[in-house]
Design an enzyme around this catalytic site. Structure first.
Site, PDB file in Angstrom:
ATOM      1  N   GLU A  45       0.834  -1.204   0.000  1.00 61.62           N
ATOM      2  CA  GLU A  45       0.000   0.000   0.000  1.00 61.62           C
ATOM      3  C   GLU A  45       0.869   1.255   0.000  1.00 61.62           C
ATOM      4  O   GLU A  45       1.597   1.515   0.957  1.00 61.62           O
ATOM      5  CB  GLU A  45      -0.924   0.011   1.219  1.00 61.62           C
ATOM      6  CG  GLU A  45      -1.771   1.289   1.313  1.00 61.62           C
ATOM      7  CD  GLU A  45      -2.549   1.405   2.611  1.00 61.62           C
ATOM      8  OE1 GLU A  45      -2.881   2.541   3.004  1.00 61.62           O
ATOM      9  OE2 GLU A  45      -2.820   0.356   3.257  1.00 61.62           O
ATOM     10  N   THR A  77      -5.023   6.187   1.867  1.00 58.59           N
ATOM     11  CA  THR A  77      -5.370   7.571   2.198  1.00 58.59           C
ATOM     12  C   THR A  77      -6.188   8.203   1.074  1.00 58.59           C
ATOM     13  O   THR A  77      -5.896   9.289   0.586  1.00 58.59           O
ATOM     14  CB  THR A  77      -4.115   8.411   2.506  1.00 58.59           C
ATOM     15  OG1 THR A  77      -3.190   7.640   3.300  1.00 58.59           O
ATOM     16  CG2 THR A  77      -4.486   9.653   3.304  1.00 58.59           C
ATOM     17  N   LYS A 137     -10.933  -2.097   7.124  1.00 56.72           N
ATOM     18  CA  LYS A 137      -9.735  -1.669   7.834  1.00 56.72           C
ATOM     19  C   LYS A 137     -10.129  -1.005   9.145  1.00 56.72           C
ATOM     20  O   LYS A 137     -10.791   0.031   9.140  1.00 56.72           O
ATOM     21  CB  LYS A 137      -8.912  -0.685   6.995  1.00 56.72           C
ATOM     22  CG  LYS A 137      -7.614  -0.268   7.682  1.00 56.72           C
ATOM     23  CD  LYS A 137      -6.801   0.692   6.850  1.00 56.72           C
ATOM     24  CE  LYS A 137      -7.235   2.119   7.047  1.00 56.72           C
ATOM     25  NZ  LYS A 137      -6.271   3.092   6.495  1.00 56.72           N
TER      26      LYS A 137
END
Length: 223
Positions: A45, A77, A137
């Site tokens: 990521e 993000t 998440k």
């Protein structure tokens, strides 16, 4: 290779440690990716946290496609549909959010891209699953703690959780979180100490990752 959503999720199942990383220097990040791959990582990521994140991501996409086609490259993000669309167009294999937004969910569904939204409460986790999330998440892990994940599994036993934030690159930390019931963990800066990165000691990072994944295999039957 094309990473359909289920292939991304399967990749996380076999090597459930996801490096979470940002660096403005594409060459440094490529070296980090190489170290992660050598250590056994198959999902990486890159976070959308810098002004030139898109430019760096383009380089990473080419680097991984050429050298490590079995590694899934995700973007983290991400807050809105525009960001998701831009990075998917640049070749993101999966999208990770610190929160959960319907517009990003819709983009990922329409484009058949794996989506991992962020949540911090039982309601947020449940709502994320209603929007189609197969893996949620939980963030920040150091705030909610492993006890939250264990409690969450009571009313929501089938939900798959990836916890990020506060996960340490140690056997003790992995045991704590996987024993609580997570399906994967995301590890950021602690996996990439600034001094080690600046010194270019990428082999040390590869060895650390290999040690962690090897340890995870001892937990796998009961994780």
């Amino acid at each position: 290779m094309a990473f359909e959503p289920q292939l991304v999720y399967q990749t996380l199942t076999s090597a459930p440690i996801v490096p979470v990383f940002y660096h403005p220097d594409a060459e440094v990040t490529c070296q980090i990716i190489k170290a992660c791959y050598d250590g056994g990582i198959r999902a990486f990521e890159f976070t959308n946290r810098g002004e030139n994140a898109k430019e760096v991501f383009k380089v990473l996409r080419d680097f991984i496609s050429t050298n490590y086609p079995k590694m899934a490259l995700g973007i983290g993000t991400v807050f809105n549909a525009l960001q998701a669309e831009e990075f998917i167009a640049l070749g993101a294999d999966f999208v990770v959010q610190p929160c959960t937004t319907m517009d990003v969910a819709e983009v990922c569904k329409a484009q058949n891209i794996a989506w991992m939204p962020g949540a911090m409460t039982v309601s947020e986790v449940y709502n994320a699953t209603l929007l189609g999330a197969e893996i949620v998440k939980v963030f920040p892990g150091n705030v909610v703690g492993s006890g939250f994940v264990k409690a969450l599994k009571g009313p929501l036993p089938k939900v798959k959780v990836m916890v990020t934030g506060g996960v340490e690159p140690t056997s003790e930390s992995l045991k704590e979180w996987f024993s609580a019931g997570v399906s994967a963990v995301g590890i950021g800066s602690q996996l990439f100490p600034k001094a080690v990165v600046e010194a270019g000691n990428f082999e040390e990072i590869a060895q650390k990752i290999n040690t962690l994944l090897t340890y995870y295999q001892t937990l796998a039957p009961t994780a």
